[in-house]
Design a protein around this motif. Structure first.
Motif, mmCIF file in Angstrom:
data_model
loop_
_atom_site.group_PDB
_atom_site.id
_atom_site.type_symbol
_atom_site.label_atom_id
_atom_site.label_comp_id
_atom_site.label_asym_id
_atom_site.label_seq_id
_atom_site.Cartn_x
_atom_site.Cartn_y
_atom_site.Cartn_z
ATOM 1 N N THR A 111 37.027 36.230 38.359
ATOM 2 C CA THR A 111 37.344 36.375 39.782
ATOM 3 C C THR A 111 36.107 36.572 40.643
ATOM 4 O O THR A 111 36.220 36.598 41.873
ATOM 5 N N GLU A 112 34.927 36.690 40.037
ATOM 6 C CA GLU A 112 33.717 36.894 40.833
ATOM 7 C C GLU A 112 33.458 35.719 41.775
ATOM 8 O O GLU A 112 32.797 35.866 42.800
ATOM 9 N N ARG A 113 34.023 34.555 41.457
ATOM 10 C CA ARG A 113 33.855 33.395 42.342
ATOM 11 C C ARG A 113 34.480 33.625 43.713
ATOM 12 O O ARG A 113 34.146 32.937 44.682
ATOM 13 N N ASN A 152 36.164 39.007 35.172
ATOM 14 C CA ASN A 152 34.858 38.395 35.449
ATOM 15 C C ASN A 152 35.006 37.043 36.140
ATOM 16 O O ASN A 152 34.193 36.673 36.998
ATOM 17 N N ARG A 198 34.235 46.183 39.402
ATOM 18 C CA ARG A 198 34.857 44.908 39.764
ATOM 19 C C ARG A 198 36.305 45.189 40.176
ATOM 20 O O ARG A 198 37.106 45.616 39.349
ATOM 21 N N ASP A 227 34.328 36.653 45.247
ATOM 22 C CA ASP A 227 33.797 37.947 45.661
ATOM 23 C C ASP A 227 33.678 38.060 47.182
ATOM 24 O O ASP A 227 33.153 37.176 47.858
ATOM 25 N N HIS A 247 33.284 42.736 43.993
ATOM 26 C CA HIS A 247 32.472 43.094 42.828
ATOM 27 C C HIS A 247 31.191 43.729 43.350
ATOM 28 O O HIS A 247 30.499 43.139 44.184
#
Length: 261
Positions: free
Chosen positions: A117-119, A115, A83, A121, A21
């Motif tokens: 999936t940002e964990r 969003n 992203r 990154d 991201h």
């Protein structure tokens, strides 16, 4: 680590999903992956160039690039948030969706899933990680979204004469441009200019001019706070209604709705 620096990392684990991201403004040069690329443009605008065609990806749209497809990616300006998820390819044959380039409006469901999936990154996610099933589900849902593709394509060429004409069109977009006026400007007959457009860009003069105007309009809507009427006149339309109708044909949305989204 930014996207350019991460390019060698993406393909290191073939059965993983690599997550990136990034908010940026940059040009990612010609490259390809052994994985399929899902990218959501959260804000701003992005451009994908493949085989002398540039595809425009506005905010709140996502694109899928199949594995092995060489492409150039340009992030339009600094407000663009991209992203991206790079998926394993061992099951791509299960649906034709995964073998073709596609650009689509993003549903709220898909936006929320991406969003989430940002964990992860900046790293590979594998079957050994918790919630890997979530990424499997995300990939599997893509062909089922039944979204209509948004193929805003602006051809490019290395023909010097055509490049001069394109630069002129870009600079004088607000004017009442016609095939007759442009051919006269460049000392060509209308027939010769028509042949030049078809030979180098594979579309007519009018098709190219309309597409160019729509791409510029999208950029102005996303990058500025100019009134829609001012944008319409800046890209060569005499009335807001004719501009709005042409814009809807291209993006499936009215200019005002496009800006709100």
């Amino acid at each position: 680590m930014g996207l350019i620096a991460s390019l060698p990392e993406i393909d290191k684990k073939k059965d993983s999903v690599f997550v990136m991201h990034e908010k940026s403004e940059k040009l990612i040069p010609l490259h390809s992956h052994t994985k399929g690329q899902l990218s959501y443009v959260e804000g701003g605008i992005a451009y994908i160039t493949i085989d002398f065609k540039t595809y425009v990806v506005p905010a709140r749209h996502y694109f899928w690039i199949p594995q092995g497809m060489e492409h150039i990616l340009r992030i339009g300006y600094s407000a663009t948030v991209l992203r991206s998820l790079y998926f394993y390819a061992h099951d791509d044959q299960t649906d034709p969706f995964f073998s073709r380039l596609g650009i689509y409006p993003a549903s709220e469901l898909l936006i929320q899933m991406i969003n989430y999936t940002e964990r992860w990154d900046g790293r590979h996610v594998t079957v050994k990680d918790d919630n890997f099933e979530f990424l499997i589900a995300l990939k599997n849902i893509l062909p089922q979204l039944n979204n209509k593709a948004l193929p805003i394509i602006l051809p490019v060429t290395d023909n010097e004469q055509m490049q001069k004409i394109i630069r002129y069109l870009e600079k004088n977009m607000a004017e009442a441009l016609t095939a007759k006026s442009i051919s006269s400007q460049f000392n060509l007959s209308e027939r010769s200019m028509s042949r030049l457009f078809q030979a180098t860009l594979h579309m007519s003069f009018l098709q190219y001019l309309k597409t160019l105007r729509m791409v510029k309009a999208i950029e102005l809507i996303l990058k500025t706070q100019q009134p829609i009427g001012d944008i319409a006149f800046a890209v060569g339309y005499n009335t807001i209604s004719s501009f709005s109708d042409a814009f809807q044909d291209f993006t499936h949305a009215r200019p005002t709705d496009f800006r709100k989204n």
